[in-house]
Write a protein that holds these residues in place. Sequence first.
Motif, PDB file in Angstrom:
ATOM      1  N   VAL A 105       0.844  -1.202   0.000  1.00 58.45           N
ATOM      2  CA  VAL A 105       0.000   0.000   0.000  1.00 58.45           C
ATOM      3  C   VAL A 105       0.876   1.246   0.000  1.00 58.45           C
ATOM      4  O   VAL A 105       2.026   1.215   0.450  1.00 58.45           O
ATOM      5  CB  VAL A 105      -0.975   0.043   1.215  1.00 58.45           C
ATOM      6  CG1 VAL A 105      -1.905  -1.153   1.209  1.00 58.45           C
ATOM      7  CG2 VAL A 105      -0.231   0.145   2.523  1.00 58.45           C
ATOM      8  N   ASN A 106       0.310   2.346  -0.510  1.00 56.96           N
ATOM      9  CA  ASN A 106       1.027   3.621  -0.508  1.00 56.96           C
ATOM     10  C   ASN A 106       1.402   3.997   0.918  1.00 56.96           C
ATOM     11  O   ASN A 106       0.595   3.843   1.832  1.00 56.96           O
ATOM     12  CB  ASN A 106       0.153   4.724  -1.108  1.00 56.96           C
ATOM     13  CG  ASN A 106      -0.090   4.501  -2.586  1.00 56.96           C
ATOM     14  OD1 ASN A 106       0.647   3.753  -3.235  1.00 56.96           O
ATOM     15  ND2 ASN A 106      -1.121   5.136  -3.114  1.00 56.96           N
ATOM     16  N   ASP A 134       4.457   2.944 -10.624  1.00 52.71           N
ATOM     17  CA  ASP A 134       3.278   3.615 -10.075  1.00 52.71           C
ATOM     18  C   ASP A 134       3.079   4.912 -10.862  1.00 52.71           C
ATOM     19  O   ASP A 134       3.340   6.002 -10.372  1.00 52.71           O
ATOM     20  CB  ASP A 134       3.470   3.908  -8.581  1.00 52.71           C
ATOM     21  CG  ASP A 134       2.182   4.425  -7.943  1.00 52.71           C
ATOM     22  OD1 ASP A 134       1.186   4.596  -8.675  1.00 52.71           O
ATOM     23  OD2 ASP A 134       2.177   4.655  -6.719  1.00 52.71           O
ATOM     24  N   ARG A 137       1.075   8.188  -9.577  1.00 53.21           N
ATOM     25  CA  ARG A 137       1.547   9.119  -8.541  1.00 53.21           C
ATOM     26  C   ARG A 137       2.820   9.791  -9.022  1.00 53.21           C
ATOM     27  O   ARG A 137       3.908   9.225  -8.928  1.00 53.21           O
ATOM     28  CB  ARG A 137       1.838   8.348  -7.243  1.00 53.21           C
ATOM     29  CG  ARG A 137       0.604   8.013  -6.415  1.00 53.21           C
ATOM     30  CD  ARG A 137       0.992   7.674  -4.978  1.00 53.21           C
ATOM     31  NE  ARG A 137       2.027   6.630  -4.923  1.00 53.21           N
ATOM     32  CZ  ARG A 137       2.731   6.352  -3.846  1.00 53.21           C
ATOM     33  NH1 ARG A 137       2.534   7.024  -2.718  1.00 53.21           N
ATOM     34  NH2 ARG A 137       3.633   5.400  -3.869  1.00 53.21           N
ATOM     35  N   ALA A 188       1.646   0.310  -8.196  1.00 51.39           N
ATOM     36  CA  ALA A 188       0.706   1.169  -7.481  1.00 51.39           C
ATOM     37  C   ALA A 188       0.238   0.490  -6.193  1.00 51.39           C
ATOM     38  O   ALA A 188       0.240  -0.730  -6.090  1.00 51.39           O
ATOM     39  CB  ALA A 188      -0.489   1.462  -8.372  1.00 51.39           C
ATOM     40  N   ARG A 190      -2.795   1.580  -4.525  1.00 53.31           N
ATOM     41  CA  ARG A 190      -4.114   2.129  -4.189  1.00 53.31           C
ATOM     42  C   ARG A 190      -5.061   0.969  -3.917  1.00 53.31           C
ATOM     43  O   ARG A 190      -5.459   0.259  -4.828  1.00 53.31           O
ATOM     44  CB  ARG A 190      -4.683   2.932  -5.359  1.00 53.31           C
ATOM     45  CG  ARG A 190      -3.769   4.002  -5.920  1.00 53.31           C
ATOM     46  CD  ARG A 190      -4.405   4.659  -7.144  1.00 53.31           C
ATOM     47  NE  ARG A 190      -4.788   3.682  -8.165  1.00 53.31           N
ATOM     48  CZ  ARG A 190      -3.959   3.180  -9.071  1.00 53.31           C
ATOM     49  NH1 ARG A 190      -2.701   3.541  -9.088  1.00 53.31           N
ATOM     50  NH2 ARG A 190      -4.378   2.298  -9.953  1.00 53.31           N
ATOM     51  N   LEU A 191      -5.418   0.812  -2.681  1.00 57.50           N
ATOM     52  CA  LEU A 191      -6.318  -0.307  -2.359  1.00 57.50           C
ATOM     53  C   LEU A 191      -7.790   0.085  -2.469  1.00 57.50           C
ATOM     54  O   LEU A 191      -8.663  -0.754  -2.290  1.00 57.50           O
ATOM     55  CB  LEU A 191      -6.031  -0.828  -0.957  1.00 57.50           C
ATOM     56  CG  LEU A 191      -4.870  -1.808  -0.853  1.00 57.50           C
ATOM     57  CD1 LEU A 191      -4.779  -2.383   0.543  1.00 57.50           C
ATOM     58  CD2 LEU A 191      -4.987  -2.941  -1.867  1.00 57.50           C
ATOM     59  N   GLN A 192      -8.036   1.384  -2.766  1.00 55.57           N
ATOM     60  CA  GLN A 192      -9.432   1.851  -2.828  1.00 55.57           C
ATOM     61  C   GLN A 192     -10.223   1.065  -3.862  1.00 55.57           C
ATOM     62  O   GLN A 192     -11.395   0.762  -3.669  1.00 55.57           O
ATOM     63  CB  GLN A 192      -9.500   3.354  -3.176  1.00 55.57           C
ATOM     64  CG  GLN A 192      -8.922   4.270  -2.130  1.00 55.57           C
ATOM     65  CD  GLN A 192      -7.401   4.373  -2.228  1.00 55.57           C
ATOM     66  OE1 GLN A 192      -6.758   3.598  -2.925  1.00 55.57           O
ATOM     67  NE2 GLN A 192      -6.824   5.326  -1.515  1.00 55.57           N
ATOM     68  N   ASN A 193      -9.556   0.746  -4.980  1.00 50.99           N
ATOM     69  CA  ASN A 193     -10.252  -0.048  -5.982  1.00 50.99           C
ATOM     70  C   ASN A 193      -9.445  -1.312  -6.283  1.00 50.99           C
ATOM     71  O   ASN A 193      -8.578  -1.346  -7.135  1.00 50.99           O
ATOM     72  CB  ASN A 193     -10.457   0.778  -7.255  1.00 50.99           C
ATOM     73  CG  ASN A 193     -11.419   0.070  -8.205  1.00 50.99           C
ATOM     74  OD1 ASN A 193     -11.513  -1.161  -8.198  1.00 50.99           O
ATOM     75  ND2 ASN A 193     -12.114   0.841  -9.002  1.00 50.99           N
ATOM     76  N   ARG A 194      -9.778  -2.349  -5.527  1.00 46.42           N
ATOM     77  CA  ARG A 194      -8.992  -3.579  -5.621  1.00 46.42           C
ATOM     78  C   ARG A 194      -9.074  -4.242  -6.979  1.00 46.42           C
ATOM     79  O   ARG A 194      -8.110  -4.828  -7.453  1.00 46.42           O
ATOM     80  CB  ARG A 194      -9.431  -4.570  -4.548  1.00 46.42           C
ATOM     81  CG  ARG A 194      -8.910  -4.132  -3.209  1.00 46.42           C
ATOM     82  CD  ARG A 194      -9.465  -4.945  -2.099  1.00 46.42           C
ATOM     83  NE  ARG A 194      -9.387  -4.091  -0.909  1.00 46.42           N
ATOM     84  CZ  ARG A 194      -9.248  -4.527   0.303  1.00 46.42           C
ATOM     85  NH1 ARG A 194      -9.201  -5.817   0.541  1.00 46.42           N
ATOM     86  NH2 ARG A 194      -9.164  -3.700   1.311  1.00 46.42           N
ATOM     87  N   ASP A 196      -9.382  -2.846  -9.891  1.00 45.21           N
ATOM     88  CA  ASP A 196      -8.459  -2.135 -10.784  1.00 45.21           C
ATOM     89  C   ASP A 196      -7.018  -2.522 -10.515  1.00 45.21           C
ATOM     90  O   ASP A 196      -6.246  -2.762 -11.436  1.00 45.21           O
ATOM     91  CB  ASP A 196      -8.576  -0.609 -10.564  1.00 45.21           C
ATOM     92  CG  ASP A 196      -9.753  -0.036 -11.326  1.00 45.21           C
ATOM     93  OD1 ASP A 196     -10.444  -0.820 -12.018  1.00 45.21           O
ATOM     94  OD2 ASP A 196      -9.994   1.183 -11.202  1.00 45.21           O
ATOM     95  N   LEU A 197      -6.693  -2.556  -9.235  1.00 44.95           N
ATOM     96  CA  LEU A 197      -5.311  -2.857  -8.866  1.00 44.95           C
ATOM     97  C   LEU A 197      -4.950  -4.281  -9.282  1.00 44.95           C
ATOM     98  O   LEU A 197      -3.858  -4.538  -9.793  1.00 44.95           O
ATOM     99  CB  LEU A 197      -5.112  -2.662  -7.357  1.00 44.95           C
ATOM    100  CG  LEU A 197      -3.674  -2.738  -6.861  1.00 44.95           C
ATOM    101  CD1 LEU A 197      -2.772  -1.745  -7.589  1.00 44.95           C
ATOM    102  CD2 LEU A 197      -3.601  -2.468  -5.359  1.00 44.95           C
TER     103      LEU A 197
END
Length: 298
Positions: A105-106, A134, A137, A188, A190-194, A196-197
């Motif tokens: 994670v970031n 990434d 960012r 990246a 970003r766990l907000q959208n798993r 996508d990740l």
Amino acid sequence: KDEKPAKPGFFGRLMGRKDTKVVTRRVLDDDMLEQLEELLISADMGVDTALRVTANMAEGRFGTKLSTHEIKELMSTEVTRIMESVAKPMPLYPRKPQVVLVVGVNGSGKTTTIGKLASQFKAAGKSVVIAAGDTFRAAAVEQLQVWGDRAGVPVLTAPEGSDPASLAFDAMVKAETDGADLLLIDTAGRLQNRADLMEELSKIVRVIRKKDETAPHNTLLVLDATTGQNALGQVETFQKLADVSGLVMTKLDGTAKGGVLVALADKFGLPIHAIGVGEQIDDLAPFDPEDFAKALTG
Ligand code: GDP
């Protein structure tokens, strides 16, 4: 390090006194075990692992009298035993380039860790290429370039928002052309959208396999040790997103709660390749189970 995970005077209180230097002995009973469990839980070991450690400590010794020193030794031995099975440096393969995918994670310390790893491998005579994967960012890409300069290692970048998989492919080509030993790929976090990740990570893997079907050779998950029990959830999540092969635990210089490493070892058994012990380029150390156990038990 002056930081001790045990609350000050814990063993003194355990033995019913302030001065732990006076040798007295106390019967190992349920009450003592409960206090030991609390100590381990307060050091972020988690309930299950704390119970297992204390149960092992008590085995064959229940009802006997122990000194503070003996209790610490027992605890330290138990922790060392668990940690010895996971203390393994990152394996190196004869493959060129050896592809190391770095996930996490970031804020966990991925960028810093990649810089430190690049520097260490370079010092060991390996040639290294970094890919700033990434691409969302801009700050992460800039930071990675700073680390690349410090380590004296080329950093491949792509414009903000561009496809990390195509950058990874270009990096494979460059590493191959340069005859590099290692390619470190940032990703990246970003766990907000798993979903996508997951898609992003699996696309990177798919694309680098076009150049080498055995890649990535290592998938390192970088975890911030100060996040305590959250680290357990991050392992579960990233194991679903990628084929995690080993861990790097960062910020162990800033926490008195390193117990989460024991919980991680106990629960997942993933190798701990290195630990971050500061923000400077040399602040990456091999994981030493005995030193760790001694620091944890005080
Ligand atoms: P990323 O977002 O995962 O790439 O994380 P960074 O590499 O940018 O690190 C986030 C912050 O943690 C930065 O301020 C780093 O200096 C700091 N950091 C990383 N590793 C360590 C470590 O081992 N010890 C300490 N004290 N700080 C660290």
